[in-house]
Write a protein that holds these residues in place. Structure first.
Motif: not given
Ligand SMILES: [Zn+2]
Lengths: 165, 183
Positions: A3, A29, A33, A36
């Protein structure tokens, strides 16, 4: 990708400043996630918010007039500088004109024209009575004045400044 | 896409105007000032955060245009040329500026804070004002002027990495300020 690393690159991603590989990594990512991804969405909204905020900065009233005024002053300054410079140059160069044959030819032309006119006058005076010659003289004077006024009137709408500046 | 402010200011631009400007047409200059002064002022204010400075900078920008429009060989480059003049004029002023905030901007902030019904754009304007100068400068050059990190680095005289981290930090700080503002 962690992260922390993703967060550091979110700005660069939305600005299109990442290379293909980095972009793919950050995007992967973000798909996985939520936290984020929320930051990325927040930054994107912020972009529009900033543009909107700047677009709504109130411009002071009379701004355009004041800008045009300052440009007018600049223009006047430039004109003054131009005329001073040309005057200086003329003063500097004028003594050299004595050596110019053109100037002497011009002086001679004025002199000979005057002589011819003088002769014409004495011939006229011999044949025409004085009253008539006075009448002709006064008429000629008014014609010249009228002509000058007419030319001035015709040129009134004409912008010299635009042509010569 | 992010250079929306800039694009709005230049759409529908009359390129014939540049030719008239270069021929010294005074009327054309009035048209230019009337159509661009608000944009120039807003950009200057966004960067300088001071009304008087922004107005002085706007006058300086148009004086520079007036003096050097004749040297612009390609009229189609006018837009980026103007953008560059604004940016350089403001960055030069920022370099000379004292780091203390002026009374003017403090007054503005107080006005924003005491206002009951806050618009979103006022909240963001206020938050931008609270950012430190270099963060705000970098972010405005990116978001409003639409410059790339490389271009910002060259204009500000810092490495690209610094630009990248400044933009990131600036956005983080803004986001935090805005979430604090919400009840
Ligand atoms: Zn994450």
């Amino acid at each position: 990708m962690e992260c922390g690393e993703c967060l550091e690159n979110i700005s660069a991603l939305i600005d299109g400043e990442l290379n293909g590989f980095e972009q793919k990594q950050v995007e992967n990512h973000l798909l996985a996630c939520g936290r984020c991804k929320a930051v990325a969405n927040q930054f994107r909204l912020l972009n529009f918010g900033i543009v909107h905020a700047v677009e709504n900065i109130p411009a002071p009233s009379g701004l355009e007039e004041r800008i045009l005024l300052s440009i007018g002053l600049e223009r006047q300054k430039a004109k003054k500088q131009f005329s001073l410079t040309s005057l200086f140059l003329i003063l500097l160069v004028s003594p050299l004109l004595i050596f110019s044959s053109l100037i002497w030819r011009f002086v001679y032309l004025v002199y000979s024209t005057g002589t011819i006119l003088g002769r014409a006058e004495s011939v006229l005076l011999r044949f025409v009575p004085p009253a008539t010659s006075w009448a002709i003289g006064i008429m000629a004077f008014f014609l010249i004045v009228g002509g000058v006024l007419l030319v001035r009137r015709l040129l009134k709408g004409f912008q010299f400044n635009e042509v010569f500046s | 896409m992010w250079a929306r402010g800039w694009e709005n200011a230049v759409t529908g631009f009359d390129f014939g105007l540049i030719k008239k400007l270069q021929a010294g047409n005074e009327q054309a200059f009035t048209v230019l000032v009337q159509s661009y002064a608000p944009y120039v002022y807003r950009t200057a204010f966004a960067l300088l955060q001071d009304k008087n400075e922004a107005e002085d900078a706007s006058q300086e920008v148009f004086l520079k245009i007036y003096r050097s429009i004749g040297q612009l060989s390609n009229p189609y480059a006018f837009q980026s040329w103007l953008k560059q003049i604004i940016t350089h004029t403001c960055l030069d002023r920022l370099k000379k500026q004292h780091p203390t905030p002026t009374a003017d901007s403090e007054l503005d902030r107080a006005a924003v804070e005491t206002s009951q019904n806050l618009d979103q754009h006022l909240i963001i304007q206020d938050a931008l004002q609270r950012l430190s100068t270099e963060y705000r400068e970098t972010l405005i050059l990116r978001e409003w002027q639409g410059y790339s990190y490389q271009e910002i680095a060259e204009m500000s005289g810092v490495p690209v990495g610094t630009v990248k981290s400044r933009i990131h930090t600036a956005r983080m700080q803004l986001a935090k300020m805005l979430s604090d503002e919400r009840p």
